[in-house]
Every structure is written in C-alpha cells, then in structure tokens.
Scaffold this motif. Sequence first.
Motif, PDB file in Angstrom:
ATOM      1  N   SER A  11      56.723  46.138  36.555  1.00  0.00           N
ATOM      2  CA  SER A  11      55.701  47.127  36.205  1.00  0.00           C
ATOM      3  C   SER A  11      54.751  46.538  35.182  1.00  0.00           C
ATOM      4  O   SER A  11      55.150  45.732  34.351  1.00  0.00           O
ATOM      5  CB  SER A  11      56.350  48.369  35.596  1.00  0.00           C
ATOM      6  N   PHE A  12      53.478  46.920  35.276  1.00  0.00           N
ATOM      7  CA  PHE A  12      52.532  46.610  34.213  1.00  0.00           C
ATOM      8  C   PHE A  12      52.211  47.919  33.529  1.00  0.00           C
ATOM      9  O   PHE A  12      51.701  48.839  34.170  1.00  0.00           O
ATOM     10  CB  PHE A  12      51.254  46.004  34.774  1.00  0.00           C
ATOM     11  N   LEU A  13      52.525  48.014  32.250  1.00  0.00           N
ATOM     12  CA  LEU A  13      52.421  49.284  31.520  1.00  0.00           C
ATOM     13  C   LEU A  13      53.173  50.342  32.322  1.00  0.00           C
ATOM     14  O   LEU A  13      54.360  50.201  32.568  1.00  0.00           O
ATOM     15  CB  LEU A  13      50.949  49.648  31.280  1.00  0.00           C
ATOM     16  N   GLY A  35      48.675  42.652  52.835  1.00  0.00           N
ATOM     17  CA  GLY A  35      48.712  43.957  52.196  1.00  0.00           C
ATOM     18  C   GLY A  35      47.338  44.296  51.683  1.00  0.00           C
ATOM     19  O   GLY A  35      46.462  43.440  51.601  1.00  0.00           O
ATOM     20  N   LYS A  36      47.180  45.575  51.340  1.00  0.00           N
ATOM     21  CA  LYS A  36      45.871  45.992  50.853  1.00  0.00           C
ATOM     22  C   LYS A  36      45.610  45.390  49.483  1.00  0.00           C
ATOM     23  O   LYS A  36      46.529  44.943  48.805  1.00  0.00           O
ATOM     24  CB  LYS A  36      45.833  47.515  50.758  1.00  0.00           C
ATOM     25  N   SER A  37      44.353  45.417  49.093  1.00  0.00           N
ATOM     26  CA  SER A  37      43.989  44.869  47.788  1.00  0.00           C
ATOM     27  C   SER A  37      44.713  45.633  46.686  1.00  0.00           C
ATOM     28  O   SER A  37      44.720  46.857  46.683  1.00  0.00           O
ATOM     29  CB  SER A  37      42.482  44.996  47.623  1.00  0.00           C
ATOM     30  N   LYS A  41      50.232  41.299  45.882  1.00  0.00           N
ATOM     31  CA  LYS A  41      50.473  40.041  46.602  1.00  0.00           C
ATOM     32  C   LYS A  41      50.413  38.855  45.647  1.00  0.00           C
ATOM     33  O   LYS A  41      51.319  38.016  45.627  1.00  0.00           O
ATOM     34  CB  LYS A  41      49.426  39.868  47.715  1.00  0.00           C
ATOM     35  N   SER A  42      49.343  38.826  44.840  1.00  0.00           N
ATOM     36  CA  SER A  42      49.224  37.713  43.891  1.00  0.00           C
ATOM     37  C   SER A  42      50.363  37.751  42.882  1.00  0.00           C
ATOM     38  O   SER A  42      50.907  36.715  42.504  1.00  0.00           O
ATOM     39  CB  SER A  42      47.892  37.793  43.151  1.00  0.00           C
ATOM     40  N   VAL A  43      50.712  38.956  42.455  1.00  0.00           N
ATOM     41  CA  VAL A  43      51.808  39.100  41.495  1.00  0.00           C
ATOM     42  C   VAL A  43      53.110  38.551  42.088  1.00  0.00           C
ATOM     43  O   VAL A  43      53.871  37.854  41.417  1.00  0.00           O
ATOM     44  CB  VAL A  43      51.954  40.584  41.083  1.00  0.00           C
ATOM     45  N   PHE A  85      45.451  29.075  43.785  1.00  0.00           N
ATOM     46  CA  PHE A  85      45.088  30.338  43.159  1.00  0.00           C
ATOM     47  C   PHE A  85      43.925  30.997  43.878  1.00  0.00           C
ATOM     48  O   PHE A  85      43.089  30.326  44.477  1.00  0.00           O
ATOM     49  CB  PHE A  85      44.735  30.114  41.691  1.00  0.00           C
ATOM     50  N   GLN A  86      43.923  32.318  43.755  1.00  0.00           N
ATOM     51  CA  GLN A  86      42.899  33.094  44.441  1.00  0.00           C
ATOM     52  C   GLN A  86      41.490  32.674  43.988  1.00  0.00           C
ATOM     53  O   GLN A  86      40.600  32.542  44.807  1.00  0.00           O
ATOM     54  CB  GLN A  86      43.138  34.575  44.151  1.00  0.00           C
ATOM     55  N   GLN A  87      41.322  32.451  42.666  1.00  0.00           N
ATOM     56  CA  GLN A  87      39.969  32.114  42.183  1.00  0.00           C
ATOM     57  C   GLN A  87      39.810  30.616  41.954  1.00  0.00           C
ATOM     58  O   GLN A  87      39.190  30.210  40.976  1.00  0.00           O
ATOM     59  CB  GLN A  87      39.690  32.833  40.862  1.00  0.00           C
ATOM     60  N   SER A 196      47.296  36.884  52.249  1.00  0.00           N
ATOM     61  CA  SER A 196      46.016  37.053  52.927  1.00  0.00           C
ATOM     62  C   SER A 196      45.777  38.515  53.265  1.00  0.00           C
ATOM     63  O   SER A 196      46.697  39.315  53.274  1.00  0.00           O
ATOM     64  CB  SER A 196      46.054  36.222  54.202  1.00  0.00           C
ATOM     65  N   HIS A 197      44.494  38.881  53.498  1.00  0.00           N
ATOM     66  CA  HIS A 197      44.275  40.183  54.142  1.00  0.00           C
ATOM     67  C   HIS A 197      43.947  39.958  55.604  1.00  0.00           C
ATOM     68  O   HIS A 197      43.661  40.882  56.317  1.00  0.00           O
ATOM     69  CB  HIS A 197      43.075  40.977  53.617  1.00  0.00           C
ATOM     70  N   ASP A 198      43.904  38.713  55.996  1.00  0.00           N
ATOM     71  CA  ASP A 198      43.363  38.394  57.297  1.00  0.00           C
ATOM     72  C   ASP A 198      44.452  38.410  58.363  1.00  0.00           C
ATOM     73  O   ASP A 198      45.134  37.423  58.594  1.00  0.00           O
ATOM     74  CB  ASP A 198      42.694  37.010  57.205  1.00  0.00           C
TER      75      ASP A 198
HETATM   76  N1  LIG Z   1      48.529  40.488  34.112  1.00  0.00           N
HETATM   77  C1  LIG Z   1      48.415  41.744  34.532  1.00  0.00           C
HETATM   78  N2  LIG Z   1      48.419  42.754  33.655  1.00  0.00           N
HETATM   79  C2  LIG Z   1      48.335  44.032  34.056  1.00  0.00           C
HETATM   80  N3  LIG Z   1      48.251  44.415  35.333  1.00  0.00           N
HETATM   81  C3  LIG Z   1      48.239  43.474  36.265  1.00  0.00           C
HETATM   82  C4  LIG Z   1      48.325  42.074  35.924  1.00  0.00           C
HETATM   83  N4  LIG Z   1      48.310  41.364  37.055  1.00  0.00           N
HETATM   84  C5  LIG Z   1      48.210  42.243  38.057  1.00  0.00           C
HETATM   85  N5  LIG Z   1      48.172  43.512  37.592  1.00  0.00           N
HETATM   86  C6  LIG Z   1      48.100  44.718  38.407  1.00  0.00           C
HETATM   87  O1  LIG Z   1      49.018  44.569  39.458  1.00  0.00           O
HETATM   88  C7  LIG Z   1      48.479  45.083  40.657  1.00  0.00           C
HETATM   89  C8  LIG Z   1      48.606  44.069  41.744  1.00  0.00           C
HETATM   90  O2  LIG Z   1      47.752  42.982  41.462  1.00  0.00           O
HETATM   91  P1  LIG Z   1      47.593  41.751  42.436  1.00  0.00           P
HETATM   92  O3  LIG Z   1      46.644  40.824  41.773  1.00  0.00           O
HETATM   93  O4  LIG Z   1      48.927  41.229  42.799  1.00  0.00           O
HETATM   94  O5  LIG Z   1      46.923  42.390  43.703  1.00  0.00           O
HETATM   95  P2  LIG Z   1      46.668  41.704  45.106  1.00  0.00           P
HETATM   96  O6  LIG Z   1      47.576  42.327  46.078  1.00  0.00           O
HETATM   97  O7  LIG Z   1      46.721  40.229  44.970  1.00  0.00           O
HETATM   98  O8  LIG Z   1      45.194  42.172  45.397  1.00  0.00           O
HETATM   99  P3  LIG Z   1      43.949  41.342  45.976  1.00  0.00           P
HETATM  100  O9  LIG Z   1      44.120  41.317  47.445  1.00  0.00           O
HETATM  101  O10 LIG Z   1      42.772  42.137  45.578  1.00  0.00           O
HETATM  102  O11 LIG Z   1      43.992  39.992  45.354  1.00  0.00           O
HETATM  103  C9  LIG Z   1      47.051  45.496  40.365  1.00  0.00           C
HETATM  104  O12 LIG Z   1      47.021  46.892  40.252  1.00  0.00           O
HETATM  105  C10 LIG Z   1      46.733  44.878  39.045  1.00  0.00           C
HETATM  106  O13 LIG Z   1      45.945  45.743  38.302  1.00  0.00           O
END
Ligand SMILES: Nc1ncnc2c1ncn2[C@@H]1O[C@H](COP(=O)(O)OP(=O)(O)OP(=O)(O)O)[C@@H](O)[C@H]1O
Lengths: 283, 281
Positions: A11-13, A35-37, A41-43, A85-87, A196-198
């Motif tokens: 969890s974040f917060l 998965g959706k944005s 996924k990145s986490v 990394f994504q960016q 990916s979203h693709d």
């Molecule tokens: N370091 C962080 N601190 C607080 N919240 C975070 C942090 N990293 C990610 N989040 C939250 O975790 C959730 C998932 O983020 P994540 O970057 O994994 O999304 P994603 O699935 O990769 O989306 P996208 O396809 O847009 O890249 C988001 O709601 C984001 O706000």
Amino acid sequence: MSIRFENVTKSFLDRKVLSDLSFSTRDGEILYIIGKSGVGKSVTLKHAVGLIKPDSGRIFVGSHEVTSLNREELMPVRRLCGMIFQQTALFDSMNIFDNIAYGLRSTGLDSDALAARVSEVLSLVQLDSGVLDKLPCDLSFGMQKRVSLARTIAPSPAYLLFDEPTTGLDPIITNAIGSLITGLSRQLGTTSIVVSHDMESALSTADRIMLLDNGGIAALGTPGEIRQSTNPLVMEFLAEINDTPEAGTSRTPCIWRQDEQSYREYRRAIHHDDPLDIEEVDK
Amino acid sequence: MTDFAARALSTFLHELGGIAIFNIRIARTYFGTAGNGPEIFRQTAIICTRSITTVLFAGVFVGAILVVQFNLMLKQYDAQMYLGGLNTSALVREVGPLIISFLLAGKIGAFTAAELGTMRVTDQIDAMECLGANPVQRIVLPRFIAIILASVILLGLGLVISIAGSTIVATVFCGINPLRFAGSFPRFVGVWTVACGMIKALVYGVIVAGVSCYKGYTASGGARGVGRAVTLAAVYTNLYIVIADFITSNILEFLTEVWRIALAGALAWLAAHGWIAGGGL
Ligand SMILES: Nc1ncnc2c1ncn2[C@@H]1O[C@H](COP(=O)(O)OP(=O)(O)OP(=O)(O)O)[C@@H](O)[C@H]1O
Ligand SMILES: [Mg+2]
C-alpha cells in the motif's frame, strides 16, 4: 530459475496497490503483464528487483529471496536482472556510449570488447553508431527508449523486466522489439516479464499473459486461453484492439471472431449494440 | 500554537535525523569502497570554476564594506592603526567562511539538490542500482567530498582577494598607508586564526554537502518534488550554518583558551625544571 511472488501486498499511504499477489514465471518464458493505467504494473516490476519493499509477502529471483536482502546483498541479484524503465531513465550527463557501457564496466571487459558489445546491442535495437557520442537529450523519445533497451540487454542479464518497452514507438520498431524480446528468450533462455497496455503485441509475443486488476490477478493464461476468456476485463482489452478503425482491415485476423459468442454477449451487456453491425463495417 | 511549535520541532528533528543517517551512509560508503579519485577531482574542478567569479566579486566587496565600517568606528577612537588587523581577523574568523558557505549553498547546494533530485525522479538512480552500481558511491560521494574541498579552496582564494581588496580600499578611500595597514595583521591574525577559519569552512562545507545531497537524493514527486527539494535544501542549509556558526565559534573559543593555558603551563613547567630560561612569560 524463475521470478516468484508469494502473497505480496503493498500500500502507498491508504491506497492498496497490490493485494496478496502471487505468481511465478517459468524458465525462459515471456510473461506479459497487462492492466489499466495505475493498477500497479510498474510497482510490481520494481518489487522484483527490490526497488520497492512489499508490506508483506515474499519475492524470489531464482534462489535469492529479494525481500530478505539488504542493499549490498541485492547488488549481485540486480546484476542478474535487467530492468527497462518506463521513462527511459538514461543518465543525462553521459553520452550514449557511456550509457550503454555502464553495466558492462564492472564485468572486466577490455575496451575493445566493450566497444564491440556496445555496437552489437546498438544494432539489435536498430540504431546506427552515429548516436554514440550524442547526449540522451539530443535523441527523440523513441530513440531514447531503444538506447535504454540496449543498455539493459548489454550485460546479458538472465532476467529481463520491461516496463512498457514499445510505448511511443512506431509499429515497425514495435515489431522489431517484439522479435528482439522473443529472440533473447529463445536463443539465450532469458526469462522476461513485459509490462504493457498493448494487448495486440502481447497476443503475438507472449508465452503467457497476466491481467492485473484491483491489486490481484484478473486472468492468467496463454494467448490462446486469453482469447477464449470470458472475463469482462479481458474482453474489454480484446475489444480495444478490434475497435480501432484499422482493425480487421490490415492487422491480424479479428480476434473477437474466434470467440464470437462471448464477444456478442459482452457487446450486448456493455455497449448495448449488436456486434453484427460491426462485422458489417469490417467487411 | 503549541501544536504548531510541536509540529515544527518534529519536522526539524525528522529532517536532522534523515540527514544524519544519510551522512553516515555516505561515510560508510567512503570507508567501505575504493576511492573514486578522478571523479572527485573532476567535481571539485567543476565547482571551483563555477563559483570562482562569484566568490572573488563577493570577496572584494565584503572586504571593502568591512574596511569602511571599521574605519568609521576606529576613527572616533583614533585607533586606525588597528584597522588592517581587525578587518583581516573578522574576515578570516567569521565573515569569510560564512559568506563563502552562503554563496556555495545558493549556487552549488541548489545545483546539487536539483541534479540529484532530477536523477531520482527520472529513475536514473534506480537504473544505476539495477545495473549493479552503488549510486551513493558513484554520484553522491564525489559531489559530497568535492563540495567540502571546494569550500576550503574557495575560502582560501576568497580571503586572499578580499584582503587585497581591503588594502586597496583602505589606501584609496580611507587614506591609510598600505604598509601600515598590513603591519597590524600579525597582532590580530596568527596561524591558529587561519586554522579556525578553515575549520569553520570545513564544517559549513559538510553542512552544504550533506543537506543538498540528502534533499536531492530523497526527492520525490516529479518536477514539483525537485523544486521543493531545492528550496528546502537552501533553507535548511542556511539555517544549519548559522546554528553551526554559533556552536563552532564557541567551541573554537574554548579550544583557543585551552591551547593558551596548556602552552603557558608547559612553558612554566619547563622553566621550573630548568629546561628553559624562566621569567619570559
Ligand atoms: N512511490 C510511490 N509513492 C506513492 N504512490 C505510488 C508510488 N509509486 C506508485 N504509486 C501509486 O501506485 C499506483 C500504481 O502505480 P504504477 O506506476 O505501478 O501504475 P502502472 O500500472 O504502471 O500505470 P501506467 O500504465 O500508467 O504506467 C498508482 O496509483 C500510483 O499512484
Ligand atoms: Mg507504469
């Protein structure tokens, strides 16, 4: 040799991003995470290399338990994993050569071998050697993405973690990168996780596809199984491919046709229309 | 009101703790890994060349301001012969280190916080870790040491130019013979005075380096986060420097006293035992 998540919760917060997520890759496979944005996924990827610590649960890379290692102990495990990394995350004060060579410096290659390896990976991502002495800010985003891909595959890691490797790239390069990922996995036995979203490239490249939703797994299976799935989210993603105007005319055969019955039900339930109309348009 | 004070105090202590832990990590990296000499040298050179003009300009003018002020006061007591010594002592002990560190905080501290912060929010630091490198060793440590080295080097250069500037101003605007001006230096300024100035510059250098590296390295939240890190780095650095100035001044004062007493005691002991001729004190 696989990457394994066991009951990972994060969890974040007060926002729960991953809840009780468990999955594991197979040896040498390409696993797509779709998965959706914002679903996490990145986490998820960052957990695998220990950049984010889970609130609970365990993560293994091969035989190493990433979650129990400290910063120094993590280093050798990270060298096993390549992360894109994504960016792009290119080092903006170094030129392209130094960026790509960064992970190779600690391997003890002499400078000739280093330069040879750099130009080898550069051609794998279809860039020419003219970019080597440029700075990242002098390249387009798509070129930067390919440089970051080159930087990651240069040390030949055993695991590759791609965060949206083809977002922002043109279809030709997208296909090339898709076959690069396949090639690495088939020839070198690299295990890859691709975020990916693709859905379209997932269906053509992946060994298995995993759909994330609400912090957990909504669907997991081979592209064939995913195509057959009646999960509403899966169908939504599949429909996205076919709703684009050029679909059906130029691309792969319409996927929903193979699963016409469930797709019709889905259209009726969600969009209240008759998929036959769309079939007409396609013809 | 008490609530506000409690929150402010808690934030202050939290920041201080974070900075302390981060600096311990830097120190452990320093002693635990092979030195990164060329990079440290490169960063020091970059910082010195970036700041030298500012430091030299500020040096000349600060020296000039002090001379004019001291001259106004000393003239009333007909004590202008002390002008050179008093001015130089103030520059070396107090004003020089303080001004140099404020300049470094504004220029190099902010730059470092922004650079590291940008690397953090664009995942460059994470990428470095994923490539098996230790970012504290590769990017933080060279900058940290370079800032400390640069603050001592720049203090030296700044002092020389500002003493030279003071002499010129004293000659041209206050009508004091430059030889007389310089002649009063030894009475006020000794090796120990210069050492005190250097120690202060070292301490403030550690503060500038520690705070800006910490704020940059722990930045989060995109461009806004970097902006916040830079602002906070500047605010905290200046705050900590004035606090540290008060503390180091007192400690150095105390050490000076201890040094004098020890020296006198040793001489007296030697004289009492007939090693040296007594009565000279
Ligand atoms: N370091 C962080 N601190 C607080 N919240 C975070 C942090 N990293 C990610 N989040 C939250 O975790 C959730 C998932 O983020 P994540 O970057 O994994 O999304 P994603 O699935 O990769 O989306 P996208 O396809 O847009 O890249 C988001 O709601 C984001 O706000
Ligand atoms: Mg993402």
